[in-house]
Design a protein around this motif. Structure first.
Motif, short mmCIF file in Angstrom:
data_model
loop_
_atom_site.label_atom_id
_atom_site.label_comp_id
_atom_site.label_asym_id
_atom_site.label_seq_id
_atom_site.Cartn_x
_atom_site.Cartn_y
_atom_site.Cartn_z
N ARG B 203 0.86 -1.18 0.00
CA ARG B 203 0.00 0.00 0.00
C ARG B 203 0.90 1.23 0.00
NH1 ARG B 203 -5.29 -1.11 1.50
NH2 ARG B 203 -5.58 -3.11 2.52
N GLU B 204 0.52 2.19 -0.81
CA GLU B 204 1.33 3.41 -0.86
C GLU B 204 0.43 4.64 -0.89
OE1 GLU B 204 5.35 2.09 -3.22
OE2 GLU B 204 3.53 2.36 -4.39
N LYS B 219 6.22 9.03 -3.31
CA LYS B 219 5.60 7.82 -2.75
C LYS B 219 6.06 7.54 -1.33
CE LYS B 219 4.81 5.01 -6.81
NZ LYS B 219 5.23 3.93 -7.65
N HIS B 220 5.10 7.17 -0.50
CA HIS B 220 5.42 6.76 0.86
C HIS B 220 4.58 5.52 1.17
CE1 HIS B 220 7.23 10.72 1.26
NE2 HIS B 220 6.12 11.23 0.77
N GLU B 221 5.17 4.51 1.74
CA GLU B 221 4.40 3.30 2.05
C GLU B 221 3.46 3.56 3.22
OE1 GLU B 221 5.45 -0.99 2.20
OE2 GLU B 221 7.24 -0.36 1.12
N ARG B 234 9.38 8.20 3.12
CA ARG B 234 10.65 7.66 2.61
C ARG B 234 11.81 8.23 3.44
NH1 ARG B 234 8.97 9.92 -1.72
NH2 ARG B 234 10.91 10.86 -2.40
N ASN B 346 8.44 -3.39 6.42
CA ASN B 346 8.47 -2.23 5.55
C ASN B 346 9.79 -1.52 5.81
OD1 ASN B 346 8.12 0.86 5.73
ND2 ASN B 346 6.59 0.20 4.25
#
Lengths: 120, 527
Positions: B203-204, B219-221, B234, B346
């Motif tokens: 999932r991001e 993007k960041h999880e 990140r 993660n």
């Protein structure tokens, strides 16, 4: 019922102000430029005009000047609505208040209630 | 001019923010959503839009705000609330007074977008909403005759919410690739995604746009659990400009292994990062534990951050090689073992866990042993990120005055030194290489310092041994000049052909024999 004339070419702002003031109990008429506003003055006989500065056809300052030259509305309270502080202009058009865009609900209502108080 | 009035001074300078209560989302936006601004939450079904909006809404009303949740052709309110009840943030007591739900679909169906807008305007003012959520914006889009009409609706909505200071979240289903009209109309866009990386569901959250403030775009999880959503920014953008926490002059951090410390001119410099590079079984973990133990003996706290061995096994391992007091320091809390269970991790969550723990302990001259880099590597879905990630992590640790050892495995049977991440040596100050050399059917352990930035060091290759008495490093290993290429062969001279057995082998043999002699003969039971 007090009537407010809102003049702004940005119709989303005019419509938002209309919706808010109607909820407060005002009758609101909107126009998109100064010429339209002058044309409907006689019919609407507003208690307060909220006028944007930067508009096509006739800008806010010209509109105020024209209103002041109309005897019946020479003393109509005008609330200037602009992103630029009108005090930077050398002319005085006798406006009663200034709403800096973007404005808050509190500021709008404070100024409108002050200039066109609703009956208790 | 007769009576020019002051404008809305509250709008000048720093814009007021709305905290979301979603862990680390406000870090990405550098303070929270901008009050009165509108944001699109886009994503495919199941990506977490409704959970995210509710988490923000519950937090908002629990902190003095009022929220209005408008649904348009989504699941029923009852069903939505039933799904959310399991979440830790859910609080039924705030519904409906502080968090009010209305369905706008009927209004949309009968009076179109104009009617919907009017209904929202009235409801927002009636409930004095400071947060508006509109879920299912795809229905409003369907009713618009085209993108322009829809944008117009959004603009009118935005103008209104801006005036009343009501922050707005617009939730729409969206599939990566198309660019929905709201992305240009709103102040910020967050896209949620859900995809598979091999068997793993990823999932991001992608921050695509954030007007009015600096932010960590990209993007960041994110994770969704019964605690709600947690965003993991990140690492490489989080710590692009870390603050230095000076602890005075740098000191030497010894291993407590005499000749190794001599080679390092007293030890590693505090605040430095070191790569322990070696094949499996060469002694990286033991050397790392020795480093932590020596620190503890000097009163310096240490953290073991590992992936493969449990606390119990590590202590047994230490005890077996002459580090009997390792357990004592663990029990006293001077050495902390942070074991990461063998689950799907993660990458950024691991870094957060590590850094937060170090930050929480808030001690000086911390020693850290990360065992190993491979644990982090297996947690990433973007291998190309690893260099930037480790560079940022190392830099952050350095700024926190943490002296870090990373272990990194090379191939077990290879004549070359092939690090899995060749550029890793660039982001560490020091590299210590541990190797096996096979010579006449005997395995020898060799140690060499390949790099030591900011310090003199002895580059000689040394043999070392691991026995039950500890780690011992010998004098320079004269016959191993070719060790780095893995071609350690006999030069043919008679004295070299009579190579001694590996260090420690003799004493180990002797001890084995003594132990065997002490052992009583096994009594065989007669049948």
């Amino acid at each position: 019922m007090k009537t407010v004339l809102v003049v702004d070419d940005e119709t989303d702002i005019a419509e938002a102000v209309k919706s808010i003031l109607e909820d407060e109990g005002y009758k609101v008429v909107t126009c998109t430029n100064g010429r339209e506003a002058l044309a409907c003055l006689e019919e609407t006989r507003p208690d307060l005009a909220i006028i944007d500065v930067m508009m096509p056809v006739m800008n806010g300052f010209e509109t105020i000047q024209a209103i002041r030259h109309t005897e019946a509305f020479a003393t109509l309270p005008v609330l200037i609505m602009s992103a630029i502080d009108p005090s930077v202009r050398p002319h005085a058009y006798d406006w009663a208040g200034f709403l800096k865009k973007p404005f808050s609900l509190d500021n709008l209502l404070t100024q409108v209630h002050k200039l066109a108080p609703l009956a208790a | 001019m007769s009576s020019g009035q002051e404008g809305d001074s509250g709008r000048k300078g720093k814009q007021p923010r709305l905290e979301t209560g979603v862990p680390r989302l406000d870090f990405i936006t550098k303070g929270g959503l901008i009050q009165g601004a509108s944001y699109a939450l886009l994503g495919p079904p199941g990506s977490g839009k409704t959970v995210l909006a509710h988490q923000i809404a519950f937090w908002h009303v629990q902190h003095g705000g009022k929220a209005l949740y408008v649904t348009l052709l989504t699941e029923s309110h009852a069903r939505m609330l039933a799904n959310l009840e399991v979440m830790a943030f859910f609080d039924a007591s705030v519904i409906p007074d502080k968090l009010h739900y209305i369905s706008g679909y009927r209004q949309l169906e009968t009076e179109g977008l104009k009617g919907l807008l009017e209904m929202i305007r009235r409801a927002a003012r009636q409930h004095q909403a400071t947060l508006l959520v509109m879920d299912g914006m795809d229905a409003a889009k369907e009713f618009a005759r085209g993108d322009l009409t829809y944008k117009r609706f959004l603009q009118e909505l935005q103008t209104f919410v801006s005036i009343i200071g009501c922050t707005t979240l617009l939730l729409s289903p969206h599939y990566t690739g198309d660019m929905p009209p709201e992305t240009t109309a709103v102040d910020g866009v967050f896209e949620l995604s859900l995809w598979l990386s091999g068997p793993r569901a990823v999932r991001e959250l992608v921050a695509l746009k954030f007007r009015g403030s600096d932010s960590l775009l990209g993007k960041h999880e994110l994770e969704i659990s019964d605690q709600g959503i947690i965003v993991h920014p990140r690492t490489e953008v989080q710590f692009s400009a870390p603050q230095e926490r000076s602890e005075g002059p740098r000191i030497r951090m010894a291993f407590g292994v005499p000749r190794l410390d001599e080679s390092l001119h007293g030890g590693l410099l505090s605040g430095s990062t070191t790569l322990l590079l070696g094949a499996p079984g060469t002694g990286k973990t033991l050397l790392g534990l020795r480093f932590l133990l020596e620190g503890a003996r000097q009163g310096q706290p240490g953290v073991y951050f590992g992936f493969y061995e449990t606390s119990q096994r590590l202590m047994e391992k230490a005890e077996g090689v002459g580090m009997g007091d390792f357990k004592k320091y663990v029990d006293e809390g001077l050495i902390e073992i942070q074991w990461q269970p063998p689950l799907e991790h993660n990458l950024d969550a691991l870094a957060e866990r590590l850094l937060e723990r170090i930050h929480e302990r808030n001690v000086k001259r911390m020693r850290l042993f990360v065992d190993s880099i491979a644990g982090f590597r297996s947690a990433t879905v973007y291998p190309e990120r690893m260099s930037r990630f480790f560079s940022a992590l190392s830099h952050q640790l350095r700024m926190m005055d943490v002296t870090t050892l990373y272990s990194e495995e090379t191939a077990l049977f290879s004549p070359d030194v092939d690090a899995p991440q060749p550029d890793a040596t660039a982001y560490v100050e020091n590299v210590i290489l541990l190797r096996y050399v096979e010579l006449r059917s005997q395995l020898y352990r060799l140690l060499s310092i390949m790099k030591m930035r900011e310090s003199q060091y002895d580059s000689g290759i040394r043999e070392f041994s691991i026995t039950n008495e500890g780690i011992t490093v010998a004098e320079t290993f004269e016959s191993a000049e070719a060790v780095l290429t893995g071609h350690a062969i006999l030069a043919g001279t008679p004295n070299k052909s009579r190579r001694k057995p590996p260090m420690g082998a003799k004493s180990a043999k002797k001890k084995k024999a003594a132990a065997a002699a002490k052992r009583k003969p096994v009594q065989r039971r007669r049948s």
